[in-house]
Design a protein around this motif. Sequence first.
Motif, short mmCIF file in Angstrom:
data_model
loop_
_atom_site.label_atom_id
_atom_site.label_comp_id
_atom_site.label_asym_id
_atom_site.label_seq_id
_atom_site.Cartn_x
_atom_site.Cartn_y
_atom_site.Cartn_z
N TYR A 244 0.85 -1.19 0.00
CA TYR A 244 0.00 0.00 0.00
C TYR A 244 0.89 1.25 0.00
O TYR A 244 1.81 1.38 0.82
CB TYR A 244 -0.92 0.02 1.22
CG TYR A 244 -1.85 1.21 1.23
CD1 TYR A 244 -2.98 1.22 0.42
CD2 TYR A 244 -1.58 2.33 2.00
CE1 TYR A 244 -3.82 2.31 0.39
CE2 TYR A 244 -2.41 3.42 1.98
CZ TYR A 244 -3.53 3.41 1.18
OH TYR A 244 -4.36 4.49 1.15
N VAL A 258 -6.89 0.27 8.74
CA VAL A 258 -5.90 -0.79 8.61
C VAL A 258 -4.53 -0.22 8.97
O VAL A 258 -4.18 0.89 8.54
CB VAL A 258 -5.89 -1.38 7.18
CG1 VAL A 258 -4.81 -2.44 7.05
CG2 VAL A 258 -7.26 -1.96 6.85
N TYR A 260 -0.57 -0.26 8.64
CA TYR A 260 0.46 -0.67 7.69
C TYR A 260 1.85 -0.36 8.24
O TYR A 260 2.03 0.61 9.00
CB TYR A 260 0.29 0.05 6.35
CG TYR A 260 -0.95 -0.31 5.60
CD1 TYR A 260 -0.97 -1.36 4.68
CD2 TYR A 260 -2.14 0.42 5.77
CE1 TYR A 260 -2.11 -1.69 3.98
CE2 TYR A 260 -3.28 0.09 5.08
CZ TYR A 260 -3.27 -0.96 4.19
OH TYR A 260 -4.42 -1.28 3.49
N ARG A 264 2.90 -2.77 4.06
CA ARG A 264 2.26 -4.08 4.29
C ARG A 264 1.51 -4.06 5.62
O ARG A 264 1.91 -3.36 6.56
CB ARG A 264 3.28 -5.20 4.26
CG ARG A 264 3.99 -5.32 2.91
CD ARG A 264 4.89 -6.55 2.88
NE ARG A 264 5.61 -6.65 1.63
CZ ARG A 264 5.12 -7.19 0.52
NH1 ARG A 264 3.89 -7.68 0.52
NH2 ARG A 264 5.84 -7.23 -0.60
N ARG A 265 0.43 -4.87 5.68
CA ARG A 265 -0.33 -4.93 6.92
C ARG A 265 0.53 -5.50 8.04
O ARG A 265 1.21 -6.51 7.86
CB ARG A 265 -1.59 -5.79 6.74
CG ARG A 265 -2.69 -5.08 6.00
CD ARG A 265 -4.03 -5.71 6.22
NE ARG A 265 -4.02 -7.16 6.02
CZ ARG A 265 -5.09 -7.92 6.16
NH1 ARG A 265 -6.24 -7.38 6.50
NH2 ARG A 265 -5.02 -9.20 5.96
N TYR A 266 0.44 -4.83 9.18
CA TYR A 266 1.18 -5.30 10.35
C TYR A 266 0.61 -6.66 10.79
O TYR A 266 -0.60 -6.85 10.83
CB TYR A 266 0.99 -4.30 11.49
CG TYR A 266 2.28 -3.73 12.03
CD1 TYR A 266 3.40 -4.53 12.24
CD2 TYR A 266 2.38 -2.39 12.36
CE1 TYR A 266 4.57 -4.01 12.75
CE2 TYR A 266 3.54 -1.84 12.87
CZ TYR A 266 4.64 -2.66 13.06
OH TYR A 266 5.79 -2.15 13.58
N ASP A 283 -3.15 -8.13 13.31
CA ASP A 283 -2.90 -8.40 11.89
C ASP A 283 -3.40 -7.24 11.02
O ASP A 283 -3.97 -7.42 9.95
CB ASP A 283 -3.57 -9.71 11.46
CG ASP A 283 -2.99 -10.91 12.20
OD1 ASP A 283 -1.81 -10.85 12.59
OD2 ASP A 283 -3.73 -11.90 12.39
N GLY A 284 -3.15 -6.05 11.52
CA GLY A 284 -3.46 -4.85 10.76
C GLY A 284 -4.88 -4.37 10.86
O GLY A 284 -5.19 -3.28 10.40
N ARG A 285 -5.75 -5.16 11.51
CA ARG A 285 -7.15 -4.77 11.62
C ARG A 285 -7.45 -4.33 13.05
O ARG A 285 -6.87 -4.84 14.00
CB ARG A 285 -8.07 -5.95 11.25
CG ARG A 285 -7.89 -6.46 9.85
CD ARG A 285 -8.44 -5.51 8.83
NE ARG A 285 -8.39 -6.05 7.47
CZ ARG A 285 -8.74 -5.39 6.39
NH1 ARG A 285 -9.17 -4.15 6.50
NH2 ARG A 285 -8.66 -5.93 5.20
#
Length: 574
Positions: A244, A258, A260, A264-266, A283-285
């Motif tokens: 992203y 989200v 990042y 990238r998503r954590y 997990d990014g959420r």
Amino acid sequence: MKKQSWLVAASVLAGLIAVVPVTSADDSATISEQVTASSQPASTSDRVQTTSTSQSSSSEQVTAKQDTSVSSVSATATVSSKPAATTPTKVAPVKNDVVVAGVYYLNDKPAAGTYRGVVYGNDGKPFNGTQNDLMYVAGRLANKRLVNGKYYVGGKLSQGVYADKQYDGHGALVDGRYFNGYYYANGVKLTGKSRDGNYFKNGVSFSGDMNGRHYEMGTLFTGSLKGVAYKDGLKLTGTRGGIYYKAGKPFSGVMSNVLYHNGRRYTGYHTAKFQNATALFKDGRLFTGTRNGMYYKSGKAFSGVLNNKLYKAGRKYAGYHFATVNYASKLFRNGSLFTGTYHKSMYEAGQKLTLVSRKAFPVKNTVLTNAAGKRIGTLKAGTSVIIYYGSQHGMLVTTMAGKRLGYAEAGYTTLRSDANFGPNVVSTFYYPEANSHDLYLMLYDNNVSFSFDVIPNLKSNKKINIVVTTKRDTSGIDLLKVKSQRKLINWHAKYRSNQYGRQQVSAGMITTKNTKNPIKYHGKIYFKTTVVFNTYGEIRGMSNVKLATGYVPLTYLSTGFKGGAFAYNPLGGK
């Protein structure tokens, strides 16, 4: 050169004509002419000889100005051996190798040629067009000028700049193409977009930023350059290749809820600033659930009611607290909906129940169930209890000390269906706090005769027997006969006919009034009441006729008597 004139001498000598130049008086050159003739016919040896010391044998071109000085002409003709007489004659000037009124002449005729650097065509006019691969305009070579949209230098198609516009080696305007490494539009090095959408600056494919967009080799750039991602010339904000980007750089932070890191998503659990507060991500959420004893909703430690649990800062709220659930106030204890007694009030699943009576008792043996509807016991008729309504499981029953016994139905159906109104429901409990204490008679059958006793005095056990006979039709009770002591009542219903048919407009029934609180006598429960015959809809005649006053047993409400029963409906409580 001295001026000359031409003398034309005509001589008939063997059919020959000689043209002899004659000079004027001031000419220094001598001209000798010898004409030989014989008396014989002309032979092939006859000839004309012309000489001149200053001119050649060929004819000379003369301008229009010279034509005015032509001398007179004399002719000498010899016909015989004797000399002939000559007579001078004037002739018109000749237009030869001269331009008159813009037309070039040779031998008095318009002709092609070159005069004073101007090329003339066959019609004698200045030549326009191509000759010997050279372009002429008005008789002169086209030079550094446009002819029919083509550029010429020295009469030849040539490259060059004319009126600030570039022409190629074929003399054509350079438009929409490259020339000598530059891109031209309408002969000018292009600054702007070409027909195919490429961007140029001074004829060179543009690379750089223009109007907020980045170009490479004239096109809006898509790709990565110096660590910056572009799409259609704009720094990319969005996802590419699973990464992203924001403003062309891999993004670190929260975007669209989200989290990042480097685009990238954590993964795993992480906290980050979100909406001016610290939020928990998984997990990014944004995380919803319990972690380390804390309840989170959308990443934040939750305060409020969720799934019937009351939280404060992520933990169950300790102690007693009221909170609104589905627009109703509910009582919580330590974060859970409370069931029990709080400040002398009964609560169930946080809902405050309404006290119906502290002096109630069931009119018959009554089944008790738990919250799941499973039978847990039987409550005997006449047992003093406290009852509450408002529970979704039924009427809550407790002991007089407040111990929960279970749930009972608020009413029951033991009598058969009424012809007009279906099954009749009888109250399970009697309680003196009710707004109405009176009973009413319920019948089992449409056509029935029944009797019941009213006891004026429980000690003497003296009884007054009341006999009732009814007859029904489709509209209700049509005939009712009542016998009580010396009273005898024969009642007939009244009817009225209209456009809808025949309708009953009066009714008769047996009810009670002034019913007192129940008492116990010898282990049995009795109600003291007054039994009356009641009518309505009568124009005149009976309305209330007292039949008897005394006690009726509780069994008249629970099990009834042959042919009928008394019913009791509570109308509310405290």
